[in-house]
Scaffold this motif. Sequence first.
Motif, PDB file in Angstrom:
ATOM      1  N   THR A  38       0.982  -1.222   0.131  1.00 19.99           N
ATOM      2  CA  THR A  38       0.205   0.132   0.036  1.00 19.99           C
ATOM      3  C   THR A  38       0.854   1.127  -0.124  1.00 19.99           C
ATOM      4  OG1 THR A  38      -0.126   0.333   2.379  1.00 19.99           O
ATOM      5  CG2 THR A  38      -1.510  -1.250   1.404  1.00 19.99           C
ATOM      6  N   PRO A  39       0.234   2.512  -0.226  1.00 22.75           N
ATOM      7  CA  PRO A  39       1.077   3.586  -0.142  1.00 22.75           C
ATOM      8  C   PRO A  39       1.678   3.700   1.300  1.00 22.75           C
ATOM      9  CG  PRO A  39      -0.959   3.981  -1.376  1.00 22.75           C
ATOM     10  CD  PRO A  39      -1.143   2.895  -0.762  1.00 22.75           C
ATOM     11  N   ALA A  40       0.795   3.260   2.301  1.00 20.96           N
ATOM     12  CA  ALA A  40       1.583   3.498   3.651  1.00 20.96           C
ATOM     13  C   ALA A  40       2.598   2.083   3.982  1.00 20.96           C
ATOM     14  CB  ALA A  40       0.313   3.471   4.633  1.00 20.96           C
ATOM     15  N   GLY A  41       2.934   1.563   2.884  1.00 23.15           N
ATOM     16  CA  GLY A  41       4.014   0.252   3.362  1.00 23.15           C
ATOM     17  C   GLY A  41       3.559  -1.123   3.111  1.00 23.15           C
TER      18      GLY A  41
END
Length: 190
Positions: free
Chosen positions: A164-167
């Motif tokens: 995800t964009p959050a890792g």
Amino acid sequence: MYEAVSRRGIDTTADKASMPAQHARYMAGLKCALRRWPFHAILSVGGPGSALHFSVEQFQGDAMFSHVAVGTNDLKQAKTFYDAVLGAIGYGEGVLRAKGDYVYVSDTSIFIVTPPVNGQAATPANGGTVGFQCQSVEHVEAWHAAGIANGGVSVEDPPGVRQTPAGKLYLAYMRDPDGNKLCALHRMAT
């Protein structure tokens, strides 16, 4: 009578004088936990049926929510389900409050399972998801397995890694017996 709440739930005993040593340690732990909560909690002390009341007086720390509640049409089944899934990630059994709901407590928030207060049937939120933070991949897997074994239904992709964009996240999704969508999440090292 007194009631106290901590991660283990609400604890009630006849009076403080009869409180065994384990309850004294429990109460000391409660005082420490209350200091870490993002809100100020007020304990109600009274006769039979006294309840725990919270007063949100000031927010501190980084917790976003004071509580999350989901509705149920079968409180007994919901308690069995949530005792299993939350027990799999380290929380105690839900505790029945005088108002007829079950409460699960962490260091920063409260999760409540309740029949709707308006007397109507409980329905899941369309587009809503309740996410539970887990300490490891194994906790996510245990949470998911406990849910499926207790009436939950797996949804979306099987438990696993998602970029995800959050890792990198290790996620599992399911619906509880009332249809509420739940997620267990572990943030993986990058």
